[in-house]
Design an enzyme around this catalytic site. Sequence first.
Site, mmCIF file in Angstrom:
data_model
loop_
_atom_site.group_PDB
_atom_site.id
_atom_site.type_symbol
_atom_site.label_atom_id
_atom_site.label_comp_id
_atom_site.label_asym_id
_atom_site.label_seq_id
_atom_site.Cartn_x
_atom_site.Cartn_y
_atom_site.Cartn_z
ATOM 1 N N ASP A 1 0.912 -1.239 -0.058
ATOM 2 C CA ASP A 1 -0.068 -0.056 -0.066
ATOM 3 C C ASP A 1 1.051 1.118 -0.008
ATOM 4 O O ASP A 1 1.463 1.647 1.005
ATOM 5 C CB ASP A 1 -0.872 -0.014 1.336
ATOM 6 N N HIS A 2 1.081 1.911 -1.074
ATOM 7 C CA HIS A 2 2.108 2.794 -1.039
ATOM 8 C C HIS A 2 1.824 3.922 -0.366
ATOM 9 O O HIS A 2 2.762 4.786 -0.165
ATOM 10 C CB HIS A 2 2.177 3.574 -2.785
ATOM 11 N N HIS B 1 -5.616 2.808 1.322
ATOM 12 C CA HIS B 1 -4.923 3.954 1.907
ATOM 13 C C HIS B 1 -5.723 4.650 3.209
ATOM 14 O O HIS B 1 -4.975 4.888 4.273
ATOM 15 C CB HIS B 1 -4.684 4.933 0.835
HETATM 16 C C1 BG6 Z 1 -3.847 4.699 -6.045
HETATM 17 C C2 BG6 Z 1 -5.304 4.957 -6.689
HETATM 18 O O1 BG6 Z 1 -3.840 3.932 -5.133
HETATM 19 O O2 BG6 Z 1 -3.780 6.168 -5.229
HETATM 20 C C3 BG6 Z 1 -5.440 6.309 -7.411
HETATM 21 O O3 BG6 Z 1 -5.647 4.077 -7.358
HETATM 22 C C4 BG6 Z 1 -4.996 7.570 -6.635
HETATM 23 O O4 BG6 Z 1 -6.746 6.320 -8.091
HETATM 24 C C5 BG6 Z 1 -3.749 7.274 -6.033
HETATM 25 O O5 BG6 Z 1 -4.942 8.718 -7.703
HETATM 26 C C6 BG6 Z 1 -3.383 8.409 -5.018
HETATM 27 O O6 BG6 Z 1 -1.933 8.402 -4.522
HETATM 28 P P1 BG6 Z 1 -1.208 9.610 -4.185
HETATM 29 O O7 BG6 Z 1 0.085 9.123 -3.631
HETATM 30 O O8 BG6 Z 1 -1.418 10.392 -5.457
HETATM 31 O O9 BG6 Z 1 -2.242 10.204 -2.948
#
Ligand code: BG6
Length: 508
Positions: free
Chosen positions: A189-190, A252
């Site tokens: 989960d990034h 997230h």
């Molecule tokens: C991804 C989603 O996991 O996270 C995207 O699939 C979203 O739709 C993105 O835009 C948001 O990531 P960050 O790091 O830009 O908040």
Amino acid sequence: MTDTTKTAEPCVMMIFGATGDLTKRKLFPALYNLAKDEHLPESFAVIGIGRQELSTEEFRAETINNLREFIPGEPDDALLKWFEGRTYYTGGDFDDDKKLFKDIKAVADEVRERHDIPANFFYYMAIPPALFAGVAQKIVANNLGKEDGNGNWRRFIFEKPFGHDLESARKLNAELLKILRERQIYRIDHYLGKETVQNLIVFRFGNSIFEPIWNRNYVDHVQITVAEKLGVEGRGGYYDTAGALRDMIPNHIFQLVTLTAMEPPVSFQADAVRDEQTKILNAVKCFTPEEALVNAVRGQYGSGNVDGTELPAYRTEDKVAEGSPTETFAALKLSIDNWRWADVPFYVRTGKRMPTKHSSIVIQFKQAPFILFRDTPVERLTTNRIEIHIQPDEGITLHFGAKIPGPVVKTGAVDMDFNYVDHFGEQVSTGYERLLFDCMIGDATLFQRADMVEASWGIVSPILDVWAAVPPRNFSNYEAGSWGPAEADDLLARDGRKWKNTVHPEDK
Ligand code: BG6
């Protein structure tokens, strides 16, 4: 917690989906940054695996060009050369377990010998989720996935989405756990790669002043916002089958909820931290269908004019179905039924095409008693708030009341700001460095365990079911460039509360 002064364990990293966007924008730049900071060992190589038939030379040239494009600042030529010499490619059909996987084995053997790498294999599944189980099965069937008992490891990172509801997540977990051990599986989960998210643990448990007030006795409610200014950006095909709830909340946003709400873990061991996160997920009250209709709000953006630019409605975006019922905004009022958080609502929301990109966690405290100020010109006291800014600006703001200088007692609201960049300077990071490094050293703390993924889907699945059964009647219900539908404001207004809408200075 990871000791990032050390070097990752020697290994061959194999990226399935090597010609895709994630690989070029995030994975290779993250590897480059790790190498730059001397976190990668000499005994290291990457094998890109994709459907395209490319030679290693072609893939190397492409990778170096992409690195030049996607790493910030001037690239270091010597480092690019180092990288180039450690990058390989093999292409073929992922469904064909004869040729491709035999080729992978041959390349891996050759690469290991050339760079003196033990049989440690690190697989990154940057491929559509429907292929996860099949590819993992073929890796194992071709003797590339089972740990050999000589201390060599095989680890697998699976990108999100991990399942699309509770049933599919369970099925995928069961399929993978038939062939792999849980400790070999890293569900990424990034958001957990973001510095401010990791700092939540240090902020809460590395300081003695916050924890005593971090509970129902002092906290009025918590708000978590992940607002995006962008629309679906060419991902309409995927997004229209997913929607905001699936795309952002069980992953997230729930990471942010659990790190905000969890009890102090007994150690920084992966399972100690994840046990506490799981307890929170298990304590989140699942909605009945009636409750889902009241406590979950969905929205879809229509057209709008932002900074003089006309933005299209979601339903007219590329690869989005005409009359699509997919939500691009979701807000929930969650209850965490445990001793610490009973009766403290957690309001969470996420949406595309909002006025600004801003993610934050707001801890709103209860108001001080007014009694002392009854006979003064003060009409209202400032409520205290800790706002943890996750992105784009990373930092923490403490909001409190102060006396306005002068002979009469008047109070005003002030902010005390801590900003990461001011204190620690600009950090060059894709957000994937720490996660790749952790996988290479076998630390799964920042990855989701099977039970966490299932508990998360368990919370959102009843909402998905109700939304599927009762199609939205009022889409589109918010303008591109606004803070979402009126119902989301009502969700808090009903409780006498309001969203904290923070706009990034560039968007003001
Ligand atoms: C991804 C989603 O996991 O996270 C995207 O699939 C979203 O739709 C993105 O835009 C948001 O990531 P960050 O790091 O830009 O908040």
